[in-house]
Design an enzyme around this catalytic site. Structure first.
Site, mmCIF file in Angstrom:
data_model
loop_
_atom_site.group_PDB
_atom_site.id
_atom_site.type_symbol
_atom_site.label_atom_id
_atom_site.label_comp_id
_atom_site.label_asym_id
_atom_site.label_seq_id
_atom_site.Cartn_x
_atom_site.Cartn_y
_atom_site.Cartn_z
ATOM 1 N N HIS B 207 3.129 -5.194 -2.978
ATOM 2 C CA HIS B 207 4.304 -5.859 -2.452
ATOM 3 C C HIS B 207 5.433 -5.913 -3.593
ATOM 4 O O HIS B 207 5.247 -5.910 -4.839
ATOM 5 C CB HIS B 207 3.854 -7.347 -2.226
ATOM 6 C CG HIS B 207 3.014 -7.316 -1.092
ATOM 7 N ND1 HIS B 207 1.930 -8.279 -0.754
ATOM 8 C CD2 HIS B 207 2.579 -6.211 0.037
ATOM 9 C CE1 HIS B 207 1.459 -8.035 0.382
ATOM 10 N NE2 HIS B 207 1.418 -6.815 0.574
ATOM 11 N N HIS B 332 4.103 -2.865 9.707
ATOM 12 C CA HIS B 332 3.066 -1.636 9.843
ATOM 13 C C HIS B 332 1.845 -1.894 9.769
ATOM 14 O O HIS B 332 1.073 -0.836 9.436
ATOM 15 C CB HIS B 332 3.819 -0.776 8.636
ATOM 16 C CG HIS B 332 3.978 -1.081 7.300
ATOM 17 N ND1 HIS B 332 5.170 -0.991 6.318
ATOM 18 C CD2 HIS B 332 3.181 -2.091 6.696
ATOM 19 C CE1 HIS B 332 4.774 -1.585 5.286
ATOM 20 N NE2 HIS B 332 3.547 -2.136 5.326
ATOM 21 N N PRO B 381 9.444 2.537 2.634
ATOM 22 C CA PRO B 381 9.520 2.174 1.210
ATOM 23 C C PRO B 381 8.756 3.606 0.438
ATOM 24 O O PRO B 381 7.669 3.816 0.879
ATOM 25 C CB PRO B 381 8.823 1.029 0.989
ATOM 26 C CG PRO B 381 7.857 0.518 2.135
ATOM 27 C CD PRO B 381 8.529 1.289 3.458
ATOM 28 N N SER B 388 13.296 5.165 -1.295
ATOM 29 C CA SER B 388 12.917 4.484 0.029
ATOM 30 C C SER B 388 13.871 5.286 1.033
ATOM 31 O O SER B 388 14.996 5.713 0.659
ATOM 32 C CB SER B 388 12.905 3.064 -0.035
ATOM 33 O OG SER B 388 12.206 2.634 -0.826
ATOM 34 N N HIS B 407 4.758 5.052 7.162
ATOM 35 C CA HIS B 407 4.865 3.812 6.701
ATOM 36 C C HIS B 407 5.263 3.657 5.010
ATOM 37 O O HIS B 407 5.904 2.496 4.566
ATOM 38 C CB HIS B 407 3.885 2.595 6.768
ATOM 39 C CG HIS B 407 2.790 2.534 6.001
ATOM 40 N ND1 HIS B 407 2.081 3.551 5.497
ATOM 41 C CD2 HIS B 407 2.452 1.408 5.091
ATOM 42 C CE1 HIS B 407 1.114 2.975 4.571
ATOM 43 N NE2 HIS B 407 1.432 1.813 4.259
ATOM 44 N N GLY B 408 5.338 4.755 4.377
ATOM 45 C CA GLY B 408 5.505 4.837 2.851
ATOM 46 C C GLY B 408 4.981 5.796 2.286
ATOM 47 O O GLY B 408 4.931 7.060 3.089
#
Lengths: 142, 484
Positions: B207, B332, B381, B388, B407-408
């Site tokens: 995070h 997500h 991200p 990102s 999602h990443g």
């Protein structure tokens, strides 16, 4: 004869634990939880907590036990440092765990948090009997 | 070709299929490239998990994986599966512990040159004001159980009513920051207790809160609609439902492991524990999960407001000078009841997105009116040392992936390996040299989250763009990061 080793896991933290008895297996799981969650610089045991849990499976019971330690740490700000007593019995198709934990409020311990363990997962957990005791994998979600 | 003994067939340059075998009810499909397949998927269990998900009762069309796929528990991270509402199941393993983990992007009128000398101070103040790290608490006063229940029902509307934001923020949040089926009665007291001091906290692990610069624009028209321009300062926030959500998942996994026995499901992984969507157990989980999702939206709303105030105070500018607006907030990790075209018939299904972002197209009535000609912003991200991305949803996503995208970046190195790689290096200085300020609770987190632990998010996003699942709009680059 309790023993654990780290298993490489891409996103999370995983261990394989072996022990001579179920009780030792659960105690060792508590040890690897402590090792993963915090680095203890200095401490004194100030309080005890009794835990009583029951479940229809050993895997569910192990997840509940370590989740309890994690909850006490993250929410009650109390850290379990050692198991004074731990016993597992089976009664009416249910496994029951009784434990006495020695620990301390976080204010009384010099502790450096390591990982925030979101949860203890069931993934690849299978408590199996071996020739000399028990074995399982345990994966913590980070 | 075979990976971990599993046969995989190339369909085209961005799509690979696992033909049905054994107890699979549908084939598996993985959006990836040959390069990503060879470099990141050979040595972990992610492909096997795509196969495992294909065993879920009532699964529709395919067990899907996005290009950021990596080893999870139950579902792979980057997994998508839709299940039939009558014959299918809902599985907490298809959502994850961090229910409604998600990302929000806010834009400002600021440009890099006007604040470049203040970025260090800004990151220092953001780190002071936004609680981070293990058991983070104290962004706002400790809330009562009654107040938590209010959040569980009203989501980010609660934060706005308390002065942490504006009505405009609600419009630009997926589901308007509130899933309407939230059932507080299905949420345990322990989950509520864990949420009481965690509203407005970032947490730890992957995070973060970043101050980014818009580095590149790929689609000027869409970027204009999203309010983005080259050189602009934006804020990117990644967090979820904290301890409350973890507890909900934990509570229901135990219930659903038992339910699985009751319903006679034989699944290859306990972490895929599930119950029929319409069963009592399934409905209880759905209600509790929606409540936790609402807690997460409220969490990101409070953090964004703290960030906005910190920007104004640190830079000594007014609200109108800052011109701070939410671009969008996406989740997500979620299961949602949505309408999709299944073999020519439009029907409601339960879409599990475990590390996958909704990517609804232009014209969809679930997205803000302002984005009705662009498609929804899809926020991806990367890692804290690189980039990102902002993408836009497409019709192709509706046709092929139940309206879902990646999602990443997706991890490739374990935390243990990443720590080893960071040993003996001054990673803070390395980041600073690259123009990135960082504040974190511990050096350990920095080492675990360095770029070398992740796939290059550009490779991941390029697969989605090339496949037409979501199209690139803008690239962001971090200038400063706070982490737990």
């Amino acid at each position: 004869m309790k023993h654990y080793r780290t298993i490489d896991h891409t996103a999370d933290i995983a261990f394989e634990i072996t022990a001579g008895s179920l009780e030792e297996l659960f105690e060792t799981a508590a040890e690897v939880w402590l090792k993963s969650t915090a680095e203890i610089k200095s401490f004194s045991i100030t309080t005890k907590k009794e835990i009583a849990l029951e479940s229809f499976s050993l895997e569910n019971l192990l997840v509940s036990f370590i989740s309890e330690l994690n909850y006490l740490f993250l929410t009650k700000k109390w850290i379990a440092l050692e198991c004074e007593y731990l016993k597992i019995n089976k009664h009416d198709n249910k496994y029951m765990l009784r434990a006495v934990l020695n620990g301390s409020d976080l204010q009384s311990v010099k502790v450096i948090p390591k990982e925030e363990i979101k949860a203890v997962t069931f993934h690849q957990m299978n408590i199996e009997k071996t020739g000399t005791g028990y074995r399982t994998k345990i994966i913590f979600d980070i | 070709m075979k990976i971990q003994g599993i046969e995989i067939t190339k369909i085209n340059d961005t799509l690979w299929e696992i033909p049905k075998y054994g107890g699979m009810l549908v084939p598996g499909r993985i959006y990836t490239s040959k390069n990503l397949l060879d470099s990141t998927l050979q040595n972990d269990e992610a492909i096997k998990q795509v196969v495992n998900v294909a065993h879920l009762p009532g699964i529709q069309k395919y067990s899907l994986a996005m290009p950021d796929i990596h080893w999870g528990y139950g579902f792979p991270i980057g997994g998508v599966a839709a299940t039939d509402l009558d014959e299918g199941v809902i599985s907490p393993g298809g959502v994850g512990y961090d229910i409604n983990c998600g990302v929000r992007l806010a834009r400002t009128s600021l440009e890099f040159n006007s604040i470049k000398k203040r970025i260090s101070k800004l990151i220092e103040n953001l780190f002071k004001n936004v609680p981070t790290g293990v058991g983070a608490h104290g962004a706002i006063r400790k809330l009562s159980a009654k107040e938590i229940k209010n959040i569980l029902v009203n989501g980010s509307q609660w934060a706005v009513e308390q002065g942490f934001g504006s009505d405009e923020d609600i419009i630009y949040t997926e589901e308007q920051g509130k899933l309407k089926g939230a059932d507080t009665g299905a949420v345990s007291n322990r989950a509520i207790e864990r949420g009481m001091d965690q509203a407005g906290t970032l947490g730890s692990g992957n995070h973060f809160l970043e101050v980014d610069i818009v580095k590149e624009i790929y689609d000027k028209e869409k970027a204009g609609v999203f309010g983005l321009f080259k050189g602009q300062i934006v804020i990117l926030i990644h967090t979820g439902s904290r301890g409350l959500g973890y507890q909900v998942c934990d509570d229901y996994l135990k219930v659903l492991v038992e339910a699985g026995n009751k319903y006679g499901f034989k699944l290859p992984d306990k972490q895929l524990a599930c119950a029929p969507v319409k069963s009592e157990e399934g409905q209880n989980y759905l209600g509790a999960m929606q409540a936790a999702a609402n807690f997460a939206w409220n969490n990101r709303q409070i953090i964004m407001h703290i960030a906005k105030k910190t920007l104004m105070q640190t830079l000594n500018i007014s609200e109108s000078e800052l011109d701070f607006h939410l671009v969008y907030d996406v989740c997500h990790n979620i299961a949602k009841i949505e309408e999709h075209n299944i073999n020519g018939e439009v029907k409601k299904v339960c879409v599990h997105r475990k590390g996958a972002t909704r990517a609804f197209p232009p014209g969809n009535n679930q997205i803000p009116a302002k984005y009705s000609f662009t498609g929804q912003p899809v926020l991806i991200p990367g890692d804290m040392g690189r980039y990102s991305y902002v993408l836009a949803g497409t019709e192709k996503a509706m046709d092929e992936t139940f309206g879902s995208s990646c999602h990443g970046a997706g991890r490739v190195k374990s935390r243990h390996k990443a720590l080893k790689m960071g040993k003996g290096r001054n990673l803070v200085a390395e980041l600073k040299k690259a123009g990135i300020e960082i504040q974190a609770k511990g050096y350990r987190t920095i080492a675990e989250e360095m770029s070398y632990a992740y796939k290059d998010v550009s490779d991941v996003v390029d697969v989605m763009d090339k496949a037409g699942i979501s199209k690139k709009v803008a690239k962001l680059r971090p200038l400063g990061v706070i982490k737990g």
